[in-house]
Design a protein around this motif. Structure first.
Motif, PDB file in Angstrom:
ATOM      1  N   LYS A 160       1.431   4.256  -5.267  1.00 28.46           N
ATOM      2  CA  LYS A 160       1.034   4.714  -6.605  1.00 28.46           C
ATOM      3  C   LYS A 160       2.158   4.556  -7.626  1.00 28.46           C
ATOM      4  CE  LYS A 160      -2.318   8.040  -4.726  1.00 28.46           C
ATOM      5  NZ  LYS A 160      -3.437   7.083  -4.850  1.00 28.46           N
ATOM      6  N   LYS A 161       3.010   3.578  -7.412  1.00 24.28           N
ATOM      7  CA  LYS A 161       4.056   3.232  -8.369  1.00 24.28           C
ATOM      8  C   LYS A 161       3.544   2.046  -9.177  1.00 24.28           C
ATOM      9  CE  LYS A 161       7.843   4.872  -5.448  1.00 24.28           C
ATOM     10  NZ  LYS A 161       9.130   4.521  -4.756  1.00 24.28           N
ATOM     11  N   PHE A 162       2.695   2.354 -10.145  1.00 25.21           N
ATOM     12  CA  PHE A 162       1.913   1.316 -10.815  1.00 25.21           C
ATOM     13  C   PHE A 162       2.736   0.437 -11.748  1.00 25.21           C
ATOM     14  CE2 PHE A 162      -1.132   4.798  -9.874  1.00 25.21           C
ATOM     15  CZ  PHE A 162      -1.871   4.122  -8.927  1.00 25.21           C
ATOM     16  N   THR A 163       3.805   0.986 -12.343  1.00 20.83           N
ATOM     17  CA  THR A 163       4.655   0.167 -13.201  1.00 20.83           C
ATOM     18  C   THR A 163       5.317  -0.945 -12.393  1.00 20.83           C
ATOM     19  OG1 THR A 163       5.101   2.026 -14.688  1.00 20.83           O
ATOM     20  CG2 THR A 163       6.652   0.176 -14.738  1.00 20.83           C
ATOM     21  N   GLU A 164       5.927  -0.550 -11.279  1.00 20.04           N
ATOM     22  CA  GLU A 164       6.587  -1.526 -10.405  1.00 20.04           C
ATOM     23  C   GLU A 164       5.578  -2.518  -9.825  1.00 20.04           C
ATOM     24  OE1 GLU A 164       6.925   1.669 -10.322  1.00 20.04           O
ATOM     25  OE2 GLU A 164       9.045   2.241 -10.281  1.00 20.04           O
ATOM     26  N   ALA A 165       4.393  -2.004  -9.483  1.00 19.03           N
ATOM     27  CA  ALA A 165       3.358  -2.877  -8.932  1.00 19.03           C
ATOM     28  C   ALA A 165       2.944  -3.925  -9.961  1.00 19.03           C
ATOM     29  CB  ALA A 165       2.152  -2.050  -8.497  1.00 19.03           C
ATOM     30  N   ALA A 166       2.754  -3.496 -11.199  1.00 17.35           N
ATOM     31  CA  ALA A 166       2.330  -4.415 -12.260  1.00 17.35           C
ATOM     32  C   ALA A 166       3.366  -5.520 -12.476  1.00 17.35           C
ATOM     33  CB  ALA A 166       2.109  -3.635 -13.555  1.00 17.35           C
ATOM     34  N   ILE A 167       4.643  -5.160 -12.462  1.00 13.87           N
ATOM     35  CA  ILE A 167       5.708  -6.152 -12.672  1.00 13.87           C
ATOM     36  C   ILE A 167       5.646  -7.239 -11.595  1.00 13.87           C
ATOM     37  CG2 ILE A 167       8.206  -6.497 -12.599  1.00 13.87           C
ATOM     38  CD1 ILE A 167       8.488  -3.698 -13.866  1.00 13.87           C
ATOM     39  N   ASN A 168       5.466  -6.821 -10.353  1.00 17.52           N
ATOM     40  CA  ASN A 168       5.446  -7.785  -9.247  1.00 17.52           C
ATOM     41  C   ASN A 168       4.167  -8.613  -9.230  1.00 17.52           C
ATOM     42  OD1 ASN A 168       7.881  -7.491  -7.254  1.00 17.52           O
ATOM     43  ND2 ASN A 168       7.423  -5.422  -7.979  1.00 17.52           N
ATOM     44  N   PHE A 169       3.027  -8.000  -9.592  1.00 17.06           N
ATOM     45  CA  PHE A 169       1.784  -8.771  -9.683  1.00 17.06           C
ATOM     46  C   PHE A 169       1.886  -9.833 -10.778  1.00 17.06           C
ATOM     47  CE2 PHE A 169      -0.659  -4.963  -7.831  1.00 17.06           C
ATOM     48  CZ  PHE A 169      -0.674  -5.529  -6.561  1.00 17.06           C
ATOM     49  N   GLN A 170       2.516  -9.464 -11.907  1.00 17.98           N
ATOM     50  CA  GLN A 170       2.692 -10.427 -13.005  1.00 17.98           C
ATOM     51  C   GLN A 170       3.585 -11.585 -12.577  1.00 17.98           C
ATOM     52  OE1 GLN A 170       4.127  -7.615 -15.901  1.00 17.98           O
ATOM     53  NE2 GLN A 170       2.137  -7.424 -16.928  1.00 17.98           N
ATOM     54  N   GLN A 171       4.643 -11.269 -11.848  1.00 17.48           N
ATOM     55  CA  GLN A 171       5.522 -12.320 -11.344  1.00 17.48           C
ATOM     56  C   GLN A 171       4.772 -13.257 -10.403  1.00 17.48           C
ATOM     57  OE1 GLN A 171       8.383 -13.189 -12.352  1.00 17.48           O
ATOM     58  NE2 GLN A 171       9.997 -11.659 -12.136  1.00 17.48           N
ATOM     59  N   TYR A 172       3.954 -12.685  -9.552  1.00 17.75           N
ATOM     60  CA  TYR A 172       3.172 -13.491  -8.609  1.00 17.75           C
ATOM     61  C   TYR A 172       2.252 -14.442  -9.359  1.00 17.75           C
ATOM     62  CZ  TYR A 172      -0.471 -14.714  -5.238  1.00 17.75           C
ATOM     63  OH  TYR A 172      -1.378 -15.398  -4.457  1.00 17.75           O
ATOM     64  N   LEU A 173       1.522 -13.933 -10.331  1.00 13.60           N
ATOM     65  CA  LEU A 173       0.565 -14.752 -11.074  1.00 13.60           C
ATOM     66  C   LEU A 173       1.269 -15.831 -11.904  1.00 13.60           C
ATOM     67  CD1 LEU A 173      -1.909 -11.954 -12.222  1.00 13.60           C
ATOM     68  CD2 LEU A 173      -2.323 -13.740 -10.505  1.00 13.60           C
ATOM     69  N   SER A 174       2.456 -15.530 -12.404  1.00 14.52           N
ATOM     70  CA  SER A 174       3.189 -16.529 -13.183  1.00 14.52           C
ATOM     71  C   SER A 174       3.675 -17.686 -12.302  1.00 14.52           C
ATOM     72  CB  SER A 174       4.387 -15.878 -13.881  1.00 14.52           C
ATOM     73  OG  SER A 174       5.365 -15.468 -12.939  1.00 14.52           O
ATOM     74  N   LEU A 175       3.931 -17.382 -11.033  1.00 15.25           N
ATOM     75  CA  LEU A 175       4.394 -18.411 -10.098  1.00 15.25           C
ATOM     76  C   LEU A 175       3.246 -19.122  -9.398  1.00 15.25           C
ATOM     77  CD1 LEU A 175       7.328 -16.423  -8.441  1.00 15.25           C
ATOM     78  CD2 LEU A 175       7.572 -18.473  -9.863  1.00 15.25           C
TER      79      LEU A 175
END
Length: 324
Positions: A287-302
């Motif tokens: 439930k650490k949604f800020t950190e989760a969002a950052i990593n999901f964004q990185q994944y999608l950008s790559l």
């Protein structure tokens, strides 16, 4: 070295010997009458050195050069019925019949029915002699099968199709220990080649670990990957797969270890997209949604064209809405 020893010392060595590696995590190896030896990557991944590979090849080579398949064939009383069964196939699809046609009826039959105790003992004895003649450390022979026995027992593995019927592990250990007791020859230098063997097989070990994860053999996969880490094989795949083991199968108690492995993976390869996705899922579960969002964004950008793009976008949208 084993092949050279065989061809100079064995009068039956008129069959050309070749080795084919099969990509499979099964602890398996077998030989056919035409001299072709098959060894699974799972077997190689469990070995510690070149001497252990040598004894396995010497054992299997003897089955071919001493025509054990043909001897086994002559021992079967109802050959016609047996070969008919091969053609029909156990499940009615004729799969074993096709297999028989590809690899040879006699070879298939020997692998299915297994070799007699006398033939296996001969393969052990001749293989041991070849190992010694080639200059390898014969003390590694029983160690190999002890390793395999331990893995099978710890992981509760049902021995695979060929391996379950022909090399009986305990018999191999007993035979080689008996041969060692009779062996009095001393050498100043015995070949083991542990470091060289690891360098040649380290990528295979990591690949086998991934297959073991898919097969649900987490303990075996973890041992293989930790062996790579202990030997300082710093490849991002190794750390990513370790992270997957802890995230998927030890969560939540080992979430910290999973995260550390993913971060090491990204230090080695900052564009390793799957590690970002895994971190995102790990943070999401916490439930650490800020950190989760950052990593999901990185994944999608790559990985803009990844198959699970829509699936991750749903996670990302939820994380942005629920940012802490």
């Amino acid at each position: 070295r084993i092949a050279q020893s065989l061809h100079t010392r064995e009068v039956l060595a008129k069959i050309p010997i070749s080795v084919k590696v099969i990509k499979s995590p099964s602890l398996n190896a077998f030989a056919y009458p035409n001299g072709r030896i098959y060894i699974h990557t799972g077997m190689i991944a469990q070995m510690q050195n070149e001497a252990q590979l040598a004894i396995l090849l010497a054992h299997e080579m003897t089955h071919s050069t001493h025509r054990h398949a043909a001897q086994s064939f002559r021992s079967i009383k109802n050959k016609t019925a047996f070969l008919s069964a091969l053609q029909v196939g156990t499940f009615g699809f004729g799969w074993l019949g096709v297999f028989s046609g590809l690899l040879g009826g006699i070879g298939t039959m020997a692998s299915v029915s297994g070799y007699s105790k006398d033939l296996e003992t001969q393969a052990d004895t001749v293989g041991f002699r070849l190992l010694v003649n080639a200059g390898y450390d014969p003390g590694e022979a029983p160690k190999l099968f002890e390793l395999i026995k331990m893995e099978i027992e710890e992981e509760k593995i049902k021995e695979p199709f060929f391996f379950g019927t022909h090399p009986k592990i305990v018999s191999r250990i007993e035979n080689f220990n008996a041969l060692l007791k009779k062996h009095n020859q001393k050498r100043d230098t015995l070949i083991v080649n542990q470091d060289v063997f690891f360098e040649k097989t380290k990528s295979l070990i990591a690949m086998d670990a991934e297959m073991n994860i898919k097969a649900g053999r987490m303990g075996m996969a973890r041992k293989e990957l930790e062996k790579c880490v202990a030997r300082r094989y710093c490849h991002p795949d190794v750390y990513f797969l370790l992270g997957e083991i802890f995230r998927q199968f030890y969560f939540p108690d080992s979430a910290g270890q999973a995260m550390a492995h993913y971060q090491t993976c990204l230090k080695l390869d900052s564009a390793y997209s799957e590690a970002f996705k895994a971190l995102g899922l790990l943070y999401y579960k916490q439930k650490k949604f800020t950190e989760a969002a950052i990593n999901f964004q990185q994944y999608l950008s790559l990985c803009s064209d990844c198959r699970d793009k829509e699936y991750i976008e749903i996670y990302l949208k939820e994380c942005i809405e629920r940012k802490n």
